[in-house]
Design an enzyme around this catalytic site. Structure first.
Site, PDB file in Angstrom:
ATOM      1  CG  LEU A 148      -1.930  -1.087   1.409  1.00 49.43           C
ATOM      2  CD1 LEU A 148      -2.737  -0.858   2.688  1.00 49.43           C
ATOM      3  CD2 LEU A 148      -2.847  -1.188   0.204  1.00 49.43           C
ATOM      4  CG  ASP A 149       0.342   4.312  -2.920  1.00 47.34           C
ATOM      5  OD1 ASP A 149       1.277   3.613  -3.360  1.00 47.34           O
ATOM      6  OD2 ASP A 149      -0.588   4.753  -3.620  1.00 47.34           O
ATOM      7  CB  THR A 150       3.344   6.474   2.582  1.00 51.16           C
ATOM      8  OG1 THR A 150       4.584   5.871   2.181  1.00 51.16           O
ATOM      9  CG2 THR A 150       3.498   7.053   3.972  1.00 51.16           C
TER      10      THR A 150
END
Length: 317
Positions: A148-150
């Site tokens: 997942l993106d940050t």
């Protein structure tokens, strides 16, 4: 592999080795072919052979050319994996949703990276999992299936062995691994349910951004409207999204292309007036357990900032 076949696919965790055991159910099959049927790749077999693993038939070491017979017991002892050289093990909090000898499901908060990056070299999910594995003597490096993106919150799936990683990756390629997201987008989405099939590639002149482009990779996202409402004079739509492919920034790019960027996603056209990060949450993942074939589903509640975006809304439509 099914539970009724009594394959004995029990993963045995010792201090140094990850081991699988099987019972052969047919006569005259080569060990190599039998292991292929059980999903063990050529690459994994090569590692078993040259990196300290072991193949046993009825307790005796054998080569892949050994001919099996019905009732034989086959043991595959995988070599101990070396931690990634650039990954520093750290002690930190992990919201563990589920864990067994094969898989680990983490509920990641917004703001935490999945893997180290230039902007966030420490404190990521991978750092903390590496620290956990080190403390518990788990003989594996960190294998992340669903990154997942940050700023995206929600469920992250990890494998605790390269073989398990291979089996789950195959499920993802065959669309047997389900990932569902909840998002809040700007504007009122007109249709209640539809599919976006638009190819995605790197945006010219950028190493980060992606865009819809005809020479990109095939990407499919299913969209289901959950509700339309207004918050502080801004029209928003809450949507459920199901991924059929896993392109970088797929949801963010597809929603930008649709003309309804994620709230808070200023990289892809959204405004940060209501939220300081993209309003995206991985709410559900589902797959068949790579050893037992059991169908497993995991859920994650919306984090506080997205709940507030929804419950603090004004007029609904």
């Amino acid at each position: 592999m099914t539970p009724s076949s009594q394959v004995m696919s029990e993963a045995i965790m010792t201090e140094k080795k990850f081991t699988l055991e099987f019972i052969v159910e047919q006569d005259k099959i080569l060990l190599r072919e039998f292991l292929h049927e059980k999903g063990i790749s050529k690459r994994t077999l090569t590692a078993v052979k040259y990196e300290g693993g072991l193949l046993l038939v009825n307790g005796s070491e054998q080569t892949v050319r050994h001919m099996l017979k019905e009732g034989d017991s086959v043991t595959v002892q995988f070599p101990q994996e070396e931690p990634s050289a650039g990954l520093v093990p750290e002690t930190g909090n992990l919201a563990i949703v589920y864990e067994d000898e094969a898989i680990l499901i983490i509920d990641k908060p917004p703001g935490q990276g999945t893997i180290p990056s230039r902007d966030q070299p420490n404190g990521t999910v991978a750092n903390f999992v590496a620290g956990k594995f080190e403390a518990e003597h788990v003989p594996s490096t960190v294998h992340i299936l669903t990154r997942l993106d940050t700023d995206t919150s929600g469920l992250v799936c990890l494998a605790k062995n390269r073989h398990i990683h291979h089996l789950l990756s195959e499920q993802m390629q065959k669309i047997g691994f389900e990932r569902s997201y909840i998002a809040f987008v700007e504007g009122y989405v007109k249709k209640d349910a539809f599919t976006i099939e638009q190819p995605i590639g790197r945006k010219d002149g950028s190493i980060i951004e992606r865009t819809v482009r005809q020479d990109g990779q095939y990407a499919r996202t299913d969209v289901q409207v959950l509700g339309r409402f207004e918050r502080d004079g801004v029209q928003l739509t809450s949507v459920s999204l199901k991924l059929h492919t896993g392109r970088t920034h797929q949801i963010r790019v597809h929603l930008q292309w649709l003309g309804h960027p994620l709230a808070g996603d200023d990289l892809y056209g959204g405004s940060r007036g209501l939220l300081g990060r993209q309003a995206l949450h991985c709410a559900c993942i589902g797959f068949r357990h790579p050893l037992t074939n059991e169908l497993m589903t995991f859920m994650s509640e919306l984090p506080a900032d997205l709940k507030q975006l929804k419950t603090g809304s004004g007029q609904s439509k």
